[in-house]
Design a protein around this motif. Structure first.
Motif, mmCIF file in Angstrom:
data_model
loop_
_atom_site.group_PDB
_atom_site.id
_atom_site.type_symbol
_atom_site.label_atom_id
_atom_site.label_comp_id
_atom_site.label_asym_id
_atom_site.label_seq_id
_atom_site.Cartn_x
_atom_site.Cartn_y
_atom_site.Cartn_z
ATOM 1 N N ALA A 100 0.901 -1.233 0.065
ATOM 2 C CA ALA A 100 -0.038 -0.122 -0.070
ATOM 3 C C ALA A 100 0.989 1.271 0.039
ATOM 4 N N TYR A 101 1.867 1.319 0.749
ATOM 5 C CA TYR A 101 2.920 2.319 0.758
ATOM 6 C C TYR A 101 3.590 2.546 -0.490
ATOM 7 N N MET A 102 4.012 1.412 -1.001
ATOM 8 C CA MET A 102 4.740 1.447 -2.323
ATOM 9 C C MET A 102 3.896 1.788 -3.620
ATOM 10 N N ALA A 103 2.573 1.788 -3.439
ATOM 11 C CA ALA A 103 1.670 2.544 -4.548
ATOM 12 C C ALA A 103 1.818 3.885 -4.562
ATOM 13 N N ALA A 104 1.613 4.490 -3.479
ATOM 14 C CA ALA A 104 2.030 5.977 -3.475
ATOM 15 C C ALA A 104 3.358 6.293 -3.934
ATOM 16 N N ALA A 105 4.225 5.657 -3.306
ATOM 17 C CA ALA A 105 5.723 6.165 -3.786
ATOM 18 C C ALA A 105 5.986 5.949 -5.181
ATOM 19 N N ILE A 106 5.392 4.685 -5.778
ATOM 20 C CA ILE A 106 5.598 4.558 -6.919
ATOM 21 C C ILE A 106 4.984 5.810 -8.040
ATOM 22 N N ARG A 190 -4.529 -3.918 -13.289
ATOM 23 C CA ARG A 190 -5.323 -2.626 -12.850
ATOM 24 C C ARG A 190 -4.286 -1.880 -11.822
ATOM 25 N N ALA A 191 -3.688 -2.333 -11.105
ATOM 26 C CA ALA A 191 -2.660 -1.509 -10.404
ATOM 27 C C ALA A 191 -1.720 -0.838 -11.151
ATOM 28 N N ALA A 192 -1.166 -1.674 -11.942
ATOM 29 C CA ALA A 192 -0.408 -0.897 -13.042
ATOM 30 C C ALA A 192 -0.967 0.165 -13.990
ATOM 31 N N GLU A 193 -2.337 0.053 -14.139
ATOM 32 C CA GLU A 193 -2.941 0.987 -14.999
ATOM 33 C C GLU A 193 -3.180 2.143 -14.176
ATOM 34 N N ARG A 198 -1.496 7.921 -12.669
ATOM 35 C CA ARG A 198 -1.002 8.328 -11.385
ATOM 36 C C ARG A 198 -2.375 8.754 -10.229
ATOM 37 N N ASP A 199 -2.976 7.825 -10.277
ATOM 38 C CA ASP A 199 -4.082 7.488 -9.321
ATOM 39 C C ASP A 199 -3.494 6.641 -8.021
ATOM 40 N N ALA A 200 -2.674 7.333 -7.061
ATOM 41 C CA ALA A 200 -2.209 6.629 -5.992
ATOM 42 C C ALA A 200 -3.424 6.058 -5.005
ATOM 43 N N PHE A 201 -4.608 6.759 -4.897
ATOM 44 C CA PHE A 201 -5.589 6.085 -4.234
ATOM 45 C C PHE A 201 -6.132 4.951 -4.531
ATOM 46 N N LEU A 202 -6.371 4.744 -5.975
ATOM 47 C CA LEU A 202 -6.745 3.322 -6.625
ATOM 48 C C LEU A 202 -5.721 2.275 -6.788
#
Length: 233
Positions: A100-106, A190-193, A198-202
């Motif tokens: 979850a943290y990595m998603a926003a960081a990426i 879906r996460a990669a999309e 640039r949708d960190a929340f999704l």
């Protein structure tokens, strides 16, 4: 450096090579399931097999215990660590928080080109989700390694690298079915999309959901495997 120092240096180097060989061999056998969880490790037989003293064996077992693969307790023979439902939940709970943290960081740190490459890797994983399971696992690990690189956080990288063998082991102990691989591959795309948009929340929400599904799949497969181990004893 005199001849004595050189001899000591060569001996130390040779010792580390033996330790590395023992670690690599045991890791592969544990992670692949050749040696089952809870199995006793015979240090004497290992020393004989590798043509060494028990000192390199003890060093190797200590490293493997730090990897979470070997259990070492006082006055007992070392064993392959025991896999439990609770251990699976603990590991995947930690991974859920990290991913979850990595998603926003990426989303914040990766370039458009890097995110495009990640999306291409995820697309490829979806195409191969029903193919060879072991190769698919290796491809997943390559994708996750790229995610880890793109988050560009040394603390997260260090924490997940310290657990990489245990994570790899649990994936194989709790091998998903082909249908489950497909479900996870769809989520991963879906996460990669979401990264690319640039949708960190999704991206965070999808990652959390995906890791939870992975935990459930791992737990189910592990319980089936554990029954077969019991039947074989």
């Amino acid at each position: 450096m005199d001849d004595t120092d050189l001899s000591l240096s060569e001996a130390a180097s040779g010792n580390q090579l033996v330790v590395s060989r023992i670690c690599d061999t045991l890791r592969e056998k544990i992670v692949s399931g050749t040696i089952l969880p809870g199995s006793v490790i015979n240090s004497v037989e290992l020393a004989r097999h590798f043509g060494t003293s028990r000192t390199p064996v003890r060093e190797a077992l200590l490293i493997l215990s730090q990897d979470g693969l070997i259990s070492i307790t006082n006055y007992r023979r070392p064993k392959v660590a025991v896999v439990t439902v609770e251990a699976i939940r603990d590991l995947y709970g930690f991974r859920e928080a990290m991913h979850a943290y990595m998603a926003a960081a990426i989303v914040a740190k990766a370039s458009d080109e890097e995110l495009l490459t990640l999306k291409q890797m995820a697309t490829s994983l979806l195409r191969t989700a029903g193919a060879d399971p072991m190769q698919h696992l290796l491809d997943i690990e390559s994708y996750l390694g790229e995610e880890l690189r793109l988050c560009r956080n040394e603390v997260v990288v260090g924490a997940l690298n310290a657990l990489k063998y245990k994570i790899r082991w649990f994936r194989r102990v709790g091998m998903p079915t082909r249908e489950q691989f497909l479900i996870l591959a769809r989520d991963r795309l879906r996460a990669a999309e979401a990264y690319a948009e640039r949708d960190a929340f999704l991206a965070e929400a999808v990652n959390r959901s995906m890791v939870r599904k992975g935990a459930n799949f791992c737990e189910q497969s592990f319980q089936r495997a554990a029954k077969s181990w019991s039947s074989a004893e």
